[in-house]
Enzyme design. Structure first.
Site, short mmCIF file in Angstrom:
data_model
loop_
_atom_site.label_atom_id
_atom_site.label_comp_id
_atom_site.label_asym_id
_atom_site.label_seq_id
_atom_site.Cartn_x
_atom_site.Cartn_y
_atom_site.Cartn_z
CB CYS A 2 -0.97 0.13 1.41
SG CYS A 2 -2.18 -1.23 1.48
NE ARG A 27 4.65 1.72 0.16
CZ ARG A 27 5.74 1.28 0.91
NH1 ARG A 27 6.87 1.57 0.27
NH2 ARG A 27 5.47 1.01 2.14
CD1 TRP A 75 -0.21 -6.20 -3.16
CD2 TRP A 75 -0.58 -6.97 -1.15
NE1 TRP A 75 0.16 -7.67 -3.21
CE2 TRP A 75 -0.06 -7.96 -1.95
CE3 TRP A 75 -0.90 -7.12 0.32
CZ2 TRP A 75 0.17 -9.23 -1.22
CZ3 TRP A 75 -0.63 -8.39 0.74
CH2 TRP A 75 -0.16 -9.26 0.15
CG ASN A 101 1.49 0.64 3.99
OD1 ASN A 101 1.43 -0.57 4.01
ND2 ASN A 101 2.73 0.94 3.95
N GLY A 102 -0.64 -1.34 6.06
CA GLY A 102 -0.42 -2.35 7.16
C GLY A 102 -1.40 -3.04 7.62
CD GLU A 490 16.32 -13.27 -9.20
OE1 GLU A 490 15.66 -13.90 -8.19
OE2 GLU A 490 15.97 -12.29 -9.40
CE LYS A 494 12.84 -11.09 -11.03
NZ LYS A 494 13.48 -11.07 -9.80
CD GLU A 497 9.10 -11.23 -9.67
OE1 GLU A 497 8.51 -10.75 -8.59
OE2 GLU A 497 10.41 -11.17 -9.65
CG HIS A 513 18.06 -37.30 -8.24
ND1 HIS A 513 18.59 -38.68 -7.82
CD2 HIS A 513 19.44 -36.44 -8.31
CE1 HIS A 513 19.64 -38.68 -7.95
NE2 HIS A 513 20.26 -37.48 -8.13
CE LYS A 612 11.15 -3.19 -5.84
NZ LYS A 612 11.94 -4.28 -6.86
O1 M6R Z 1 12.90 -5.72 -0.77
P1 M6R Z 1 13.45 -7.48 -0.30
O2 M6R Z 1 14.48 -7.59 -1.05
O3 M6R Z 1 13.28 -7.43 1.06
O4 M6R Z 1 12.00 -7.97 -1.10
C1 M6R Z 1 12.10 -9.39 -1.04
C2 M6R Z 1 11.29 -10.14 -1.96
O5 M6R Z 1 9.82 -9.60 -1.70
C3 M6R Z 1 11.59 -9.70 -3.42
O6 M6R Z 1 12.88 -10.16 -4.02
C4 M6R Z 1 10.59 -10.24 -4.41
O7 M6R Z 1 10.67 -11.69 -4.39
C5 M6R Z 1 10.83 -9.81 -6.00
N1 M6R Z 1 9.59 -9.49 -6.13
C6 M6R Z 1 11.29 -10.78 -6.81
O8 M6R Z 1 11.60 -10.07 -8.09
#
Ligand code: M6R
Length: 617
Positions: A2, A27, A75, A101-102, A490, A494, A497, A513, A612
């Site tokens: 948020c 956010r 969010w 926010n929270g 990773e 990517k 998401e 395996h 984010k």
């Molecule tokens: O701000 P942070 O690095 O602590 O965030 C961790 C994850 O939420 C963040 O890396 C998330 O997995 C990303 N969307 C990946 O691209």
């Protein structure tokens, strides 16, 4: 999660809030709303959808007038994203309005008490409970808004950044924070103030900002300025005004179609900024104050425990390989969300390294607090300066990646690896686990990485063609070994998401395996097969895939011939030392997911259901 924005001053609040919400949309972006007070009426407009949907609503129906207002981009936590659950929320009398926010964890019991006293609720949110709690306190105790907020928040369990406005007291806005960030911009003229989750919404108006600490609130008044107080006991806190270093250019797309693409291309600069002043090649030293000042703790540690989430966790996995290989320090890498609830065995001889781009991730923050409570020394690797994690850790090193706005993390990952590599090299030298000639060689090679990333970025057009071939796949497999196993994870994250294609990352040798059963002519398999390390073994894995008709996209070292004869496609990256290869092999995987998502017409910067910074657990 948020984003909140507010304004009180002499200008029209609407354009400031709308533009501010657009900057904070990273956010959360499932609904948005604004409350504006025009001197007579309080006008609240909110909708499911993006800030642009809210804007469209104003074009036709809503009034844009008012020099005080608050806005929110959501969010969803409590209550599905719909118009009613969107913020701002109004109290039963219609006098108070709030953005939040929270999460208010004890909202159910508070709601029951308020319901028993005759309050009614339109939404399913915890926030509507909070605004009515404030109203109830205000009426019962016959106190002003600021005091009502302070008393109410002492009854609340949870996390929040809030802004509250009372139409009977239109000269002030009350804000408070616990666990979610909140910045106040001090306008150049004395009677103008901005409120936001981060400073980006008010950068063009002021560079002077007050960041609230946890458990602080502020009464922001046109006449009296900003008064910061402790939520617990209402005591006054001195107001500390910081000069912002951020500029507008850093938070704009700069000609790129998406923030993600801009941030992928910014990596050479981001890495140079991260090692600038730390990697001193001519003098053959690495200078990192946070490491130097705590050298004994690092050298005497039984082990390092790395805690992080998502992409930052993957950077931690790369670091595990690097610390163990170069500095011979045992490392464990933990999901912060598991670590914090696992009753881990940890003591004062452990060093915990917390990695986080945002510095606000709730699980990582909780893991840090747990580690500290058990006596461990906690070192932070954060991107956002002054963030909660940066403040909570005993010492740390910033990645100087600049603002990362695309939800999919890119430059944060490579700069985190850069910082962790610098640490590993410094500690390896201090421990004598690498020779001085190797140390010099490694510094030289690390310094060359940004140029090599620039070279890797030249494959962009080629990667776009490959992306077009595989964009309609239902699944993708990513394989890597050693330092590049975490890169495979990773790459898969990517893709998942931003394109919503199911993807899995695996250590290449683990394929037989289980995952090998998935392979057929419809399965694209991205294999990281750079020359160093376990090249021959990975080539054997490629053979195994080929015999089962899988489609192979090889990430190879420039000039490689062997994989080229086996793979359907290859993407080359320049040669480097094995432990530095993740900094290069990551680049084509970022571009591959980016192009697939764009070709599928997905919202790359704001993928569904994500935000984010994850400030809820
Ligand atoms: O701000 P942070 O690095 O602590 O965030 C961790 C994850 O939420 C963040 O890396 C998330 O997995 C990303 N969307 C990946 O691209």
């Amino acid at each position: 999660m948020c984003g909140i924005v507010g304004y009180i001053g002499h200008r029209d609040a609407y354009p400031i809030i709308i533009e501010g919400l657009k900057r904070l949309e990273y956010r959360g972006y499932d609904s948005a709303g604004i409350a504006l007070y025009n001197g007579k009426t309080l006008h609240v407009s909110k909708t499911k959808g993006k800030v642009s949907d809210l804007e469209a609503r104003f074009e036709t129906k809503a009034s844009k007038h008012g020099t005080v207002g608050i806005g929110h981009t959501r969010w969803a936590t409590h209550g599905v994203p719909n118009d009613i659950n969107s913020h701002p929320h109004t109290s039963n009398s219609g006098d108070l309005v709030i953005i939040h926010n929270g999460i208010i964890e004890n909202y159910e019991s508070l709601k029951q008490e308020l319901t028993a006293r005759g309050y009614t609720f339109k939404s399913d949110t915890d926030t509507e409970v909070l605004v009515n709690l404030i109203e109830d306190v205000k009426l019962q105790e016959n106190v002003k808004l600021g005091q009502a907020v302070q008393i109410a928040l002492n009854q609340v369990i949870g996390a929040y950044a809030i802004a509250v406005f009372d139409k009977n007291k239109p000269e002030e806005v009350v804000v408070a924070r616990l666990g979610s960030p909140l910045a106040i911009g001090i306008g150049e003229k004395d009677n103008e103030f901005f409120i936001a989750s981060d400073a980006s919404p008010f950068l063009e108006y002021t560079k002077d900002a007050v960041y609230l600490e946890d458990e602080e609130m502020a009464i922001i008044s046109r006449k009296k300025g900003v008064k910061v107080r402790k939520i617990k006991d209402d005591s006054l806190v001195p107001t500390y005004v910081q000069k912002l270093q951020l500029n507008l250019e850093q938070i704009e797309k700069g000609g790129y179609e998406h923030f993600m693409l801009k941030e992928i291309h910014e990596q050479p600069k981001a890495i140079r900024d991260t090692y600038r002043g730390r990697l001193l090649r001519n003098e053959a030293i690495i200078k990192m104050a946070g490491v130097e000042d705590n050298m004994k703790k690092f050298l005497n540690a039984n082990r390092f425990i790395i805690v992080a989430c998502g992409t930052s966790w993957h950077a931690g996995l790369v670091a595990e390989y690097i610390f163990e290989d170069l500095a011979r320090i045992p490392v464990e890498v933990e999901y912060a969300s598991e670590f914090r609830y696992r009753n881990p065995v940890i003591n004062e001889n452990d060093v915990v390294i917390a990695i986080s781009q945002s510095g606000e991730t709730a699980d990582t923050l909780a893991a840090i607090k747990l580690a500290k409570s058990k006596g461990a020394f906690v070192f932070g690797v954060c991107n956002v300066v002054g963030s909660s994690i940066a403040r909570e850790t005993n010492a740390g090193a910033y990645t100087h990646a600049g603002p990362e706005i695309g939800v999919a993390s890119t430059k944060a990952f490579t700069t985190q690896i850069t910082v962790l590599t610098l640490m590993a090299l410094r500690l390896a030298r201090a421990k004598g686990t690498i020779s001085s000639s190797d140390f010099r060689k490694y510094l030289l090679e690390l310094e060359m990485i940004p140029n090599k990333i620039e070279k890797s970025l030249e494959s962009d057009a080629h990667i776009k063609i490959i992306s077009d071939i595989y964009k309609d796949s239902n699944n993708c497999l990513y394989l890597g070994r050693g330092f590049n196993f975490p890169v495979a994870l990773e790459g898969a994250l990517k893709l998942k998401e931003i394109s919503y294609i199911h993807a899995e990352g695996y250590p290449a040798a683990e394929m037989k395996h289980g995952p090998i059963a998935l392979i057929d002519e419809n399965m694209p398999i991205i294999v990281i097969a750079t020359k160093k390390g376990h090249y021959e073994k990975v080539v054997s894995n490629i053979q195994e895939i080929k015999s089962r008709k899988g489609k192979i996209i090889g990430i190879v070292t420039e000039g490689d011939q062997q994989v080229k004869t086996l793979a359907d496609h290859v993407i080359e990256v320049p040669e480097t030392l094995e432990f530095l290869t993740p900094l290069l092999t990551t680049i084509p995987l970022q571009l591959l997911s980016y192009h697939m998502a764009v070709l599928l017409d997905k919202n790359v910067d704001q993928p569904r259901n994500l935000a984010k910074s994850v400030t809820v657990e």
